[in-house]
Design a protein around this motif. Structure first.
Motif, short mmCIF file in Angstrom:
data_model
loop_
_atom_site.label_atom_id
_atom_site.label_comp_id
_atom_site.label_asym_id
_atom_site.label_seq_id
_atom_site.Cartn_x
_atom_site.Cartn_y
_atom_site.Cartn_z
N GLY A 218 -0.75 3.74 7.58
CA GLY A 218 -1.38 3.82 8.90
C GLY A 218 -2.84 3.42 8.86
O GLY A 218 -3.34 2.74 9.78
N LEU A 219 -3.52 3.85 7.80
CA LEU A 219 -4.93 3.47 7.67
C LEU A 219 -5.08 1.97 7.51
O LEU A 219 -6.05 1.36 8.01
CB LEU A 219 -5.55 4.19 6.48
N VAL A 220 -4.13 1.34 6.80
CA VAL A 220 -4.18 -0.12 6.66
C VAL A 220 -4.06 -0.80 8.02
O VAL A 220 -4.81 -1.71 8.35
CB VAL A 220 -3.07 -0.59 5.70
N PHE A 221 -3.09 -0.34 8.81
CA PHE A 221 -2.93 -0.92 10.15
C PHE A 221 -4.20 -0.70 10.97
O PHE A 221 -4.64 -1.60 11.71
CB PHE A 221 -1.73 -0.29 10.86
N ALA A 222 -4.78 0.51 10.87
CA ALA A 222 -6.00 0.78 11.63
C ALA A 222 -7.15 -0.10 11.18
O ALA A 222 -7.91 -0.63 11.99
CB ALA A 222 -6.38 2.26 11.49
N VAL B 282 0.84 -1.20 0.00
CA VAL B 282 0.00 0.00 0.00
C VAL B 282 0.87 1.25 0.00
O VAL B 282 0.59 2.23 -0.69
CB VAL B 282 -0.95 -0.02 1.22
N TRP B 283 1.97 1.21 0.78
CA TRP B 283 2.88 2.36 0.84
C TRP B 283 3.44 2.67 -0.56
O TRP B 283 3.43 3.81 -1.01
CB TRP B 283 4.00 2.07 1.82
N HIS B 284 3.95 1.63 -1.21
CA HIS B 284 4.55 1.82 -2.53
C HIS B 284 3.51 2.28 -3.56
O HIS B 284 3.79 3.17 -4.38
CB HIS B 284 5.21 0.52 -3.01
N LYS B 285 2.31 1.68 -3.51
CA LYS B 285 1.28 2.05 -4.49
C LYS B 285 0.86 3.51 -4.29
O LYS B 285 0.73 4.27 -5.26
CB LYS B 285 0.07 1.13 -4.34
#
Length: 557
Positions: A269-273, A8-11
């Motif tokens: 961060g949203l993914v972790f949340a 997600v970070w890379h995208k």
């Protein structure tokens, strides 16, 4: 989970970087367009001044006073040029107008510019231009030069328009991104960051600038920052480059990728949340399921008791169903008994007519016709047997055999059965099919029975009609064939209930009808996978029999 977050970070990073890249190219193109547009007026200005008649006269006679006082200085001030200088063909300024130099400009006129690139181009008839840096005077300027044509179009002098580059940098000072213009010597000529001016542009290793890290001067664009092109992951900035060939410059715009990195970290961060939230939901569902399982275990005893009750109720339901089946059988027997008496009236009446005709023929000794009447009586007896068999099958809802029949021959046979009744009632029949054969799925005898029943009802309905006519038409569609029977009677009072058992418009106590004929006919057509309908028209009623088209063409009884 970590792998998903990194993806997600890379995208996100690459998506934002792509937007920054597009915006960067748009901004750099806009800056270059403004820069070229501003310089173009001074290119034109050099030509206009060189073609000014008084300037031409002064070039031909430097000691004259043709040019108004302060003309060159006023023109420079009006146009925004730093100054405008007139040089003779030897490259020396015409001293009579040296005082017209802008007093605010600290630099002095070069005593001889014959060796300058812009002067040589102008004397050769082209537009001369050159980028000049005077580090001692801390000035950077563009010089546009155009020759002054004298006799026989010879170059007698050169007009040089000098433009300070600082005026363009002021327009870029509000830009967030860093912009630099580099000359052929890889030296920063223009920039909206003053500390980068006059610094050399270098690379960490050999290769095109687009594919390598770039440093500006000894300190660098940022302290020890590695500047990579957009589209690559980097902890620094992206470089966007455009060539400005008309002025032999290259333009660079540096875009910081911190926005992309911040957006990427936010998405991660949203993914972790989100994963944390899903874990919480899953745990809550698991806890709820455990609670439900405990309740189910406590209700097992009640479920067993309910199963016993259901089994008892099932047995009672089976007994009730058996009683309903018996009642249905009795109803079928009632329909069969009533139907036999009603439907047999037609062949019995035909036998009676044939017998009367046979007696008359015997009296006349027409034996051959008597033999035909006896044959018809036998045929009606066979028809009575078939009717009884069909009515028994219909009343008991027994399966019936469906075959391919010719609808035209079936209608003709039915008309022949009631020909005597039609003649005695004075009814004319119109039946002229367009084709000789219309093959449908049905049963010949059962369909004859339905047609005869409808025709008899039509005869009864036209007893008091002045015009007694029946029209039969056959219309074929893609999947079915329609047989319509239309009379000139009084019509049907209630077309919605006309096919209900015991519905009749006749006088029952006088033996005219029991109200079962149309109900039985409706059931017969339904057993043939067809449909029987009724509607009124302006002068009577219309019955429509719809049957499915047959695949084959075999006429069957």
């Amino acid at each position: 989970m970590t792998v998903i977050a990194l993806l997600v970070w890379h995208k996100t990073y690459n998506s934002v970087i792509a937007d920054l890249r597009n915006n960067g190219y748009n901004n750099l193109d806009r800056i270059i367009g403004q820069f070229e547009g501003n310089l173009s007026q001074f290119r034109t200005l050099a030509t206009l001044v060189a073609r000014q008649p008084d300037v031409v006269k002064l070039a031909l006679n430097p000691t004259s006073s043709y040019l108004p006082d302060g003309y060159l200085g006023l023109t420079a001030a009006t146009s925004g040029a730093s100054r405008i200088v007139l040089y003779n063909s030897e490259g020396q300024p015409i001293s009579a107008h040296a005082q017209e130099i802008d007093s605010d400009n600290d630099d002095t006129i070069n005593p001889n510019v014959s060796s300058k690139y812009y002067f040589k181009r102008a004397m050769n008839g082209a537009l001369g231009f050159e980028y000049v840096i005077d580090e001692d005077a801390n000035t950077r300027k563009f010089i546009f030069a155009r020759s002054v044509l004298g006799k026989q179009n010879l170059q007698w002098a050169v007009v040089a328009v000098e433009v300070s580059l600082g005026r363009f940098e002021d327009e870029w000072s509000s830009l967030k991104e860093t912009v630099i213009f580099v000359d052929d010597n890889n030296t920063v000529a223009l920039s909206n960051r003053a500390n980068l001016l006059h610094r050399p542009l270098s690379q960490t290793r050999n290769g095109p600038i687009e594919n390598d890290a770039v440093y500006v001067g000894e300190v660098g664009y940022e302290p020890k920052a590695r500047l990579l092109p957009l589209g690559k992951i980097a902890y620094g900035a992206g470089i966007i480059q455009r060539d400005v060939p008309i002025y032999e410059l290259r333009a660079f715009l540096f875009v910081d990728d911190s926005v992309a990195r911040n957006s990427a970290y936010l998405s991660m961060g949203l993914v972790f949340a989100l994963v944390g939230f899903l874990i919480s939901v899953i745990y809550a569902i698991w806890s709820h399921q455990r609670h439900l399982l405990s309740q189910l275990e406590s209700e097992q005893t009640l479920a067993i008791e309910l199963e016993k009750r259901v089994e008892e109720k099932s047995k009672q339901l089976q007994a009730t169903q058996h009683d309903l089946v018996q009642a249905a059988k009795l109803t079928a027997l009632g329909k069969m008994s009533a139907g036999i008496g009603h439907e047999l009236n037609q062949p019995i009446g035909a036998i009676k007519n044939f017998a009367i005709n046979g007696k008359r023929l015997l009296e006349r000794r027409q034996l051959e016709l008597v033999d035909e009447n006896l044959f018809d009586i036998a045929a009606q007896a066979d028809r009575m047997a078939r009717i009884i068999s069909h009515l028994r099958a219909f009343a008991r809802h027994e399966p019936v055999e469906i075959s391919t029949i010719n609808l035209v021959s079936t209608v003709n046979s039915a008309l022949k059965l009631i020909e005597a009744e039609l003649d005695s009632a004075g009814v004319s029949v119109n039946f002229q099919p367009l084709e000789k054969e219309y093959f449908v799925q049905g049963g010949k005898v059962r369909l004859e029975q339905v047609i005869v029943n409808i025709m008899n009802n039509a005869v009864d309905a036209m007893k008091n009609s002045a015009q007694k006519e029946i029209w039969l038409d056959i219309v074929r569609s893609q999947n079915s064939t329609l047989l319509t029977i239309r009379d000139t009677g009084h019509g049907i009072d209630d077309t919605d209930n006309v096919f209900e058992p015991f519905y009749t418009t006749k006088t029952v106590d006088q033996g005219d009808g029991l109200g079962l004929g149309l109900s039985i006919s409706h059931g017969i057509v339904a057993s043939l996978k067809g449909h029987l309908s009724c509607e009124n028209h302006a002068r009577g009623a219309t019955f429509t029999i719809e049957l499915m088209n047959a695949n084959g063409e075999t006429d069957s009884v």
